[in-house]
Structure formats: structure tokens, C-alpha cells
Motif scaffolding. Structure first.
Motif, PDB file in Angstrom:
ATOM      1  N   ASN A  63       0.817  -1.210   0.000  1.00  0.00           N
ATOM      2  CA  ASN A  63       0.000   0.000   0.000  1.00  0.00           C
ATOM      3  C   ASN A  63       0.855   1.268   0.000  1.00  0.00           C
ATOM      4  O   ASN A  63       0.473   2.278  -0.596  1.00  0.00           O
ATOM      5  N   HIS A  64       2.042   1.199   0.621  1.00  0.00           N
ATOM      6  CA  HIS A  64       2.958   2.346   0.587  1.00  0.00           C
ATOM      7  C   HIS A  64       3.428   2.595  -0.849  1.00  0.00           C
ATOM      8  O   HIS A  64       3.410   3.745  -1.328  1.00  0.00           O
ATOM      9  N   ALA A  65       3.853   1.518  -1.535  1.00  0.00           N
ATOM     10  CA  ALA A  65       4.335   1.669  -2.909  1.00  0.00           C
ATOM     11  C   ALA A  65       3.225   2.201  -3.812  1.00  0.00           C
ATOM     12  O   ALA A  65       3.432   3.111  -4.623  1.00  0.00           O
ATOM     13  N   ARG A  66       2.043   1.654  -3.641  1.00  0.00           N
ATOM     14  CA  ARG A  66       0.894   2.072  -4.452  1.00  0.00           C
ATOM     15  C   ARG A  66       0.589   3.563  -4.214  1.00  0.00           C
ATOM     16  O   ARG A  66       0.343   4.325  -5.156  1.00  0.00           O
ATOM     17  N   HIS A  67       0.626   3.972  -2.951  1.00  0.00           N
ATOM     18  CA  HIS A  67       0.350   5.367  -2.604  1.00  0.00           C
ATOM     19  C   HIS A  67       1.384   6.300  -3.231  1.00  0.00           C
ATOM     20  O   HIS A  67       1.042   7.370  -3.757  1.00  0.00           O
ATOM     21  N   GLU A  68       2.665   5.910  -3.172  1.00  0.00           N
ATOM     22  CA  GLU A  68       3.732   6.755  -3.712  1.00  0.00           C
ATOM     23  C   GLU A  68       3.551   6.982  -5.212  1.00  0.00           C
ATOM     24  O   GLU A  68       3.737   8.092  -5.713  1.00  0.00           O
ATOM     25  N   ILE A  69       3.190   5.914  -5.927  1.00  0.00           N
ATOM     26  CA  ILE A  69       3.017   6.035  -7.382  1.00  0.00           C
ATOM     27  C   ILE A  69       1.796   6.883  -7.707  1.00  0.00           C
ATOM     28  O   ILE A  69       1.840   7.773  -8.574  1.00  0.00           O
ATOM     29  N   LEU A  70       0.695   6.636  -7.018  1.00  0.00           N
ATOM     30  CA  LEU A  70      -0.523   7.416  -7.264  1.00  0.00           C
ATOM     31  C   LEU A  70      -0.301   8.899  -6.946  1.00  0.00           C
ATOM     32  O   LEU A  70      -0.774   9.780  -7.664  1.00  0.00           O
ATOM     33  N   HIS A  71       0.430   9.165  -5.863  1.00  0.00           N
ATOM     34  CA  HIS A  71       0.726  10.561  -5.507  1.00  0.00           C
ATOM     35  C   HIS A  71       1.534  11.227  -6.613  1.00  0.00           C
ATOM     36  O   HIS A  71       1.257  12.374  -7.004  1.00  0.00           O
ATOM     37  N   PHE A  72       2.522  10.514  -7.134  1.00  0.00           N
ATOM     38  CA  PHE A  72       3.357  11.060  -8.216  1.00  0.00           C
ATOM     39  C   PHE A  72       2.515  11.351  -9.453  1.00  0.00           C
ATOM     40  O   PHE A  72       2.605  12.430 -10.043  1.00  0.00           O
ATOM     41  N   LEU A  73       1.691  10.376  -9.843  1.00  0.00           N
ATOM     42  CA  LEU A  73       0.936  10.504 -11.092  1.00  0.00           C
ATOM     43  C   LEU A  73      -0.200  11.520 -11.008  1.00  0.00           C
ATOM     44  O   LEU A  73      -0.502  12.203 -11.987  1.00  0.00           O
ATOM     45  N   HIS A  74      -0.834  11.624  -9.845  1.00  0.00           N
ATOM     46  CA  HIS A  74      -2.055  12.434  -9.766  1.00  0.00           C
ATOM     47  C   HIS A  74      -1.915  13.719  -8.948  1.00  0.00           C
ATOM     48  O   HIS A  74      -2.797  14.578  -9.000  1.00  0.00           O
ATOM     49  N   GLN A  75      -0.818  13.839  -8.196  1.00  0.00           N
ATOM     50  CA  GLN A  75      -0.586  15.083  -7.453  1.00  0.00           C
ATOM     51  C   GLN A  75       0.563  15.871  -8.066  1.00  0.00           C
ATOM     52  O   GLN A  75       0.409  17.009  -8.473  1.00  0.00           O
ATOM     53  N   ARG A  76       1.715  15.228  -8.185  1.00  0.00           N
ATOM     54  CA  ARG A  76       2.894  15.946  -8.701  1.00  0.00           C
ATOM     55  C   ARG A  76       2.827  16.119 -10.220  1.00  0.00           C
ATOM     56  O   ARG A  76       3.210  17.147 -10.747  1.00  0.00           O
ATOM     57  N   TYR A  77       2.371  15.067 -10.914  1.00  0.00           N
ATOM     58  CA  TYR A  77       2.307  15.127 -12.380  1.00  0.00           C
ATOM     59  C   TYR A  77       0.958  14.622 -12.845  1.00  0.00           C
ATOM     60  O   TYR A  77       0.829  13.496 -13.313  1.00  0.00           O
ATOM     61  N   SER A  78      -0.063  15.463 -12.723  1.00  0.00           N
ATOM     62  CA  SER A  78      -1.377  15.035 -13.172  1.00  0.00           C
ATOM     63  C   SER A  78      -1.407  15.000 -14.688  1.00  0.00           C
ATOM     64  O   SER A  78      -0.541  15.549 -15.362  1.00  0.00           O
ATOM     65  N   ASN A  79      -2.415  14.328 -15.225  1.00  0.00           N
ATOM     66  CA  ASN A  79      -2.517  14.131 -16.668  1.00  0.00           C
ATOM     67  C   ASN A  79      -2.622  15.489 -17.375  1.00  0.00           C
ATOM     68  O   ASN A  79      -3.532  16.273 -17.077  1.00  0.00           O
ATOM     69  N   PRO A  80      -1.713  15.772 -18.333  1.00  0.00           N
ATOM     70  CA  PRO A  80      -1.761  17.071 -19.011  1.00  0.00           C
ATOM     71  C   PRO A  80      -3.068  17.296 -19.781  1.00  0.00           C
ATOM     72  O   PRO A  80      -3.504  18.422 -19.956  1.00  0.00           O
ATOM     73  N   VAL A  81      -3.729  16.212 -20.193  1.00  0.00           N
ATOM     74  CA  VAL A  81      -5.021  16.335 -20.897  1.00  0.00           C
ATOM     75  C   VAL A  81      -6.073  16.873 -19.927  1.00  0.00           C
ATOM     76  O   VAL A  81      -6.873  17.739 -20.256  1.00  0.00           O
ATOM     77  N   ASP A  82      -6.040  16.354 -18.691  1.00  0.00           N
ATOM     78  CA  ASP A  82      -6.981  16.838 -17.668  1.00  0.00           C
ATOM     79  C   ASP A  82      -6.749  18.318 -17.354  1.00  0.00           C
ATOM     80  O   ASP A  82      -7.685  19.092 -17.173  1.00  0.00           O
ATOM     81  N   LYS A  83      -5.463  18.714 -17.338  1.00  0.00           N
ATOM     82  CA  LYS A  83      -5.142  20.113 -17.048  1.00  0.00           C
ATOM     83  C   LYS A  83      -5.710  21.037 -18.130  1.00  0.00           C
ATOM     84  O   LYS A  83      -6.245  22.090 -17.841  1.00  0.00           O
ATOM     85  N   ALA A  84      -5.560  20.587 -19.379  1.00  0.00           N
ATOM     86  CA  ALA A  84      -6.019  21.389 -20.507  1.00  0.00           C
ATOM     87  C   ALA A  84      -7.542  21.579 -20.447  1.00  0.00           C
ATOM     88  O   ALA A  84      -8.074  22.633 -20.792  1.00  0.00           O
ATOM     89  N   ALA A  85      -8.225  20.543 -19.999  1.00  0.00           N
ATOM     90  CA  ALA A  85      -9.672  20.625 -19.872  1.00  0.00           C
ATOM     91  C   ALA A  85     -10.042  21.562 -18.737  1.00  0.00           C
ATOM     92  O   ALA A  85     -10.929  22.344 -18.807  1.00  0.00           O
TER      93      ALA A  85
END
Length: 267
Positions: A245-267
């Protein structure tokens, strides 16, 4: 003299010419992978994961930097690096056995016909497809075709196995079954594996390390996470462990907090 890992990507950058000027896809990629490691690459679409995999495969030449495999420069395709794509690319007019034998004939030309056939069947047994040796791809399900694709790749005894979202087109149950097969095969063969995935749980389940890429353009490695889970891994038992769960949390935090999807940002 510095220690160089088994697979070493040093200063890799890729710039493509476009009508609007140079486009930098990747920059400053430094990645060291030891023999027998399973590394997952994860990041949003357009971050250059496939380009990076293709550089290791020798299918794309970097604009800058060098790839070393066991101390030798990689600059062209070779049977020591087998690629498994999402599309299995089996030849529909050949049987399962004949599809795998094409690869075996390339790397075992000095062996007798009987020895090569034994090796083909051995690799089909590893992926639980020996029973379908005489079938053609049109008679197989998607998951079975991908198993044959894996057999074809490992039959070449590659030093590095490269996998580009190999289970992305499969349903959840078939995907889970193939993930278990890949773990079993890697445990038996001790392959060095680099796999692209968009699936966080798949990355944590399969990999020793998860390499997270920043968004493109000019994407680079944002984080390199070691997955400290014992092997063999059981998906049900692992799901409740703190390390998983720690590893999963770290990856999700990176993908959705630090580097969210640029397509979502554009929207």
C-alpha cells in the motif's frame, strides 16, 4: 573506473525535427538496471515510455547519450533484446509451433531440427500453451495469443525482455492470469525485464522497481521507487500489506498530485 550496471542508459535524450522546429521528447535519462531486475516504467500518455523502450530495443537511435548492455553499446536491434508488444503480431497462416519456431530458427540455427522443436515445445510449456501447438492464431483467445507471443520472445533466450503494455488489451481475469505467468517465468529464467504499464497495481505486483516519468515534452525520470515485497508474490495476500500500500500510494501521488494528466489540465 565507475561500476556500470548490466543495462545502463546514460544521458539519453531524443529530439525530433518538426515543421515548427525541434521537439524534445526525452531529456537527461539516467537509468541503471542490474541483471535479473524487473523494472516497470509508468507515466501519463505522451511521456516517451515507448520511445525509451524502443531505444533499448535498438529500434530508435537517441539524439544524445548511450545505452550499454553488459558493457557493450546498443545501437541496433538484436536477438539479445526481445520485445513483446500489446499486439502479439503472430502470423495467422502459421501454427502456434511454427510462429515460435521462426524465432528459434534465428538464434539456434546450429542446432538440429529435433533440438529446435524440443526447445519450441519447452517454451510453449512455460506459458501453458503446448496443448495448442498445432492451432492457428485465429483459433485462440486474446490471452492465448499473448502467451504465444511471450513464448516466442523467451525462446530466443534474450538478455533483456522488453514489454510494451503486454496485457493492456486483455480483460481483467486474463490479465491477472498472465501476470502470474510472467512472475513464474521470471522466477525460473531470472530474465532482466523492462515493462511499460499504465496500471499501478500491475507495476507494484510485478516489479522490483517502478520508474516514474514526468510529463512530456522533454520528459525525464521523476522518481525511482524500490518495491520491497518478498517473492514469490501473491496478489491477494499482498493487497493488505503496508509495503504494498505504501508503494501504491507513492506512485498514485506522483501521477495524480505531482504530475497530473496534461489532458486533464487542458480541460
Amino acid at each position: 573506473m565507475k561500476h556500470r550496471s548490466y543495462l545502463a542508459l546514460e544521458g539519453i535524450g531524443v529530439t525530433f525535427p518538426t515543421p515548427k522546429g525541434p521537439f524534445t521528447a526525452l531529456r537527461d535519462i539516467e537509468l541503471s538496471i542490474e541483471k535479473g531486475e524487473f523494472v516497470a516504467l509508468i507515466g501519463h500518455s505522451g511521456c516517451g515510455k515507448s520511445t525509451l523502450l524502443n531505444i533499448v530495443a535498438g529500434l530508435v537511435k537517441p539524439s544524445r547519450g548511450v545505452v550499454f548492455l553488459d558493457g557493450e553499446v546498443v545501437d541496433k536491434p538484436g536477438p539479445d533484446r526481445a520485445v513483446i508488444f500489446q499486439d502479439h503480431s503472430l502470423l495467422p497462416w502459421l501454427t502456434v509451433e511454427e510462429n515460435v519456431r521462426l524465432a528459434v530458427d534465428k538464434v539456434m540455427g546450429g542446432k538440429s531440427r529435433a533440438e529446435r522443436r524440443d526447445w519450441v515445445l519447452h517454451n510453449l510449456e512455460l506459458v501453458k500453451m503446448a496443448h495448442a501447438a498445432a492451432k492457428r492464431p485465429g483459433e485462440l483467445s486474446g490471452g492465448m495469443k499473448q502467451r504465444v507471443g511471450i513464448a516466442r520472445a523467451i525462446s530466443m533466450s534474450p538478455r533483456v525482455l522488453l514489454m510494451d503494455e503486454p496485457f493492456g488489451a486483455l480483460d481483467a481475469l486474463t490479465r491477472a492470469s498472465l501476470q502470474d505467468s510472467v512472475m513464474a517465468i521470471q522466477a525460473e529464467l531470472n530474465n532482466t525485464v523492462v515493462m511499460i504499464t499504465h496500471d499501478v497495481d500491475e507495476a507494484v505486483l510485478l516489479a522490483d522497481r517502478v520508474v516514474m516519468m514526468t510529463n512530456g515534452p522533454a520528459a525525464t525520470i521523476g522518481e525511482d521507487l524500490s518495491v520491497k515485497l518478498p517473492r514469490p508474490r501473491n496478489r491477494i495476500e499482498m493487497a493488505d500489506t503496508p509495503d504494498y500500500n505504501h508503494a501504491r500510494h507513492e506512485i498514485l501521488h506522483f501521477l495524480h498530485q505531482r504530475y497530473s494528466n496534461p489532458v486533464d489540465k487542458a480541460a
